[in-house]
Enzyme design. Sequence first.
Site, PDB file in Angstrom:
ATOM      1  N   LYS A 279       0.326 -13.733  -7.326  1.00  0.00           N
ATOM      2  CA  LYS A 279       1.153 -12.676  -7.899  1.00  0.00           C
ATOM      3  C   LYS A 279       2.462 -12.568  -7.134  1.00  0.00           C
ATOM      4  CE  LYS A 279      -2.610  -9.579  -9.397  1.00  0.00           C
ATOM      5  NZ  LYS A 279      -2.284  -9.528 -10.841  1.00  0.00           N
ATOM      6  N   ARG A 353     -12.498 -11.011 -15.431  1.00  0.00           N
ATOM      7  CA  ARG A 353     -13.436 -11.406 -16.492  1.00  0.00           C
ATOM      8  C   ARG A 353     -14.451 -12.425 -15.978  1.00  0.00           C
ATOM      9  NH1 ARG A 353      -8.421 -13.123 -20.164  1.00  0.00           N
ATOM     10  NH2 ARG A 353      -7.474 -11.541 -18.851  1.00  0.00           N
TER      11      ARG A 353
HETATM   12  N1  BES Z   1      -6.210  -6.856 -11.676  1.00  0.00           N
HETATM   13  C1  BES Z   1      -5.319  -7.484 -12.579  1.00  0.00           C
HETATM   14  C2  BES Z   1      -4.857  -6.550 -13.691  1.00  0.00           C
HETATM   15  C3  BES Z   1      -3.823  -5.536 -13.297  1.00  0.00           C
HETATM   16  C4  BES Z   1      -2.527  -5.922 -13.039  1.00  0.00           C
HETATM   17  C5  BES Z   1      -4.143  -4.204 -13.281  1.00  0.00           C
HETATM   18  C6  BES Z   1      -1.576  -4.973 -12.734  1.00  0.00           C
HETATM   19  C7  BES Z   1      -3.183  -3.263 -12.987  1.00  0.00           C
HETATM   20  C8  BES Z   1      -1.901  -3.641 -12.707  1.00  0.00           C
HETATM   21  C9  BES Z   1      -6.010  -8.672 -13.244  1.00  0.00           C
HETATM   22  O1  BES Z   1      -6.896  -9.362 -12.451  1.00  0.00           O
HETATM   23  C10 BES Z   1      -4.930  -9.613 -13.640  1.00  0.00           C
HETATM   24  O2  BES Z   1      -4.289 -10.128 -12.768  1.00  0.00           O
HETATM   25  N2  BES Z   1      -4.745  -9.806 -14.939  1.00  0.00           N
HETATM   26  C11 BES Z   1      -3.742 -10.652 -15.432  1.00  0.00           C
HETATM   27  C12 BES Z   1      -4.327 -11.463 -16.555  1.00  0.00           C
HETATM   28  C13 BES Z   1      -3.455 -12.576 -17.035  1.00  0.00           C
HETATM   29  C14 BES Z   1      -3.346 -13.639 -15.972  1.00  0.00           C
HETATM   30  C15 BES Z   1      -4.042 -13.143 -18.295  1.00  0.00           C
HETATM   31  C16 BES Z   1      -2.593  -9.785 -15.941  1.00  0.00           C
HETATM   32  O3  BES Z   1      -2.845  -8.733 -16.521  1.00  0.00           O
HETATM   33  O4  BES Z   1      -1.443 -10.144 -15.705  1.00  0.00           O
HETATM   34 MN    MN Z   2      -5.908 -10.845 -11.301  1.00  0.00          MN
END
Ligand code: BES
Ligand code: MN
Length: 501
Positions: A279, A353
């Site tokens: 990230k 997931r």
């Molecule tokens: N934990 C995150 C989701 C998240 C991101 C919650 C920001 C709250 C704030 C999750 O594991 C994630 O990174 N999801 C990705 C999925 C994508 C790679 C398909 C997302 O939402 O960007």
């Molecule tokens: Mn994630």
Amino acid sequence: MNITIKHGFPEQQKSGCVILGVFERRKLSPAAEKMDRACAGQLSRVLKSGDMDGKAGESLMLHRLDGSACERILLVGCGKQKDFDDGVYRKALKTANTALLKSGARDAFSFLTELDVAEHRSGWKIRQAAELVEHSLYRADQLKSEKDDAPALRKITFAIASARELKEAKQGLAIGQAIAGGSALARELGNLPANICTPTYLAAQAGKLGKQSGKMKVRALGQKQMETLGMGALLSVAKGSRQPPRLIEMNYQGGKKTDKPIVLVGKGITFDSGGISIKPSAAMDEMKYDMCGAAGVIGAMAAISELKLPLNVIALVPSCENLPDGAASKPGDIVTSMSGQTIEVLNTDAEGRLILCDALTYSEKFNPKTVIDVATLTGACVIALGKHACGMLSNDDKLADALLDAGKDSGDRAWRMPLWDDYQEQLKSNFADMANIGGREAGTITAACFLSRFTKKFKWAHLDIAGVAWEGGANKGATGRPVALLTQYLLNQCGKNYKLT
Ligand code: BES
Ligand code: MN
Ligand code: ZN
């Protein structure tokens, strides 16, 4: 906090602060009118002078009025009387708490609980008031050497219009306090940093809760047991971290032996860096909150065991860290889940997931009545619904409606999104049974579609709490959601004796 319930007259209370409602425009509530009469019209005169109109969110603190027995009177705006509903009632309670805690009052007597709120009776009104006052007292100062200023408030009394309502009011108080306790635990776990709140730590806290409760057995599976069970998806996320993974299992037996259990599954990623699909660094610290699903189900377990609900409920918390490392999963890796289905990990940041799917397959062994998973799953959900409602997706309309109702009852709302088959196509992989991402469009839905492939054997709902579990910015902190929603749903399963009106 010491909370009591009483029937009484506002002008006679020898309290540090008497709290009274005022509607727009400058219309005194019945309790405020009584006080006004005892004080020879001083309240009406203050309002006429223009200091307060009665809008929701307004408040005015008055000191030592002749004719009253209290040190302070706090007037709280309640908006237009015809619009006074659940939401405005809660807003008025919050406004009162903020002003009250800023004052030096050591005790208070609130008459807001006597106001007419839609069709609600005092049980519901007191439950909300108790929950919100406890919520307002929480301080995230566990790790500060100098504690934040503690408010002077020690005791609050909530008014009921007649002593006949005492029994239902007391039940409301017990429920409000239990939910507040569960939600404080969820906030505490959520706010702890990832170097303290590890999977092992979460398991230990769950174990502690089990010891305190007479009816809850807690255990945690480790890596070896996960390998034996074939949890290749969960293990593929844990691989990049030096913290060992855990699958926490909390088994609350409040119902008959033969009652099928309700299973709650909470995402317990104690830190989500994204893994190799790392990230950006801005606000990455907030990914310590990626275990708020876990915190929510643990908090709900605390609440229901305190209330001794006559149900069987199992909480499952798959927990690990998602970090980049030489041993971490790489984009393109293909893993085999416990269900036997293979998954192409196109993005290691879609890890939630992957841990949930194995926990969902594992839940089959309990022959569940229903399964509800709770997860900070997608950033897309924050964009879709913001902080006001969590996303909800389900393969069962009755279950979905029950969750929507519980959201309305508790003020911790959910909003349903579709799980149509049309979206499933987005998960197609050229090399495995499915990919773990579905492209830019409808991210919350495709994440749920992924989970739906592991929940065919039971009634299931998914709560995406990414937008509601914590607040960023100056007020950064966990909210304790969705403890209230989950506990309300479980209360509603217990029949009318547990239903607050
Ligand atoms: N934990 C995150 C989701 C998240 C991101 C919650 C920001 C709250 C704030 C999750 O594991 C994630 O990174 N999801 C990705 C999925 C994508 C790679 C398909 C997302 O939402 O960007
Ligand atoms: Mn994630
Ligand atoms: Zn995550």
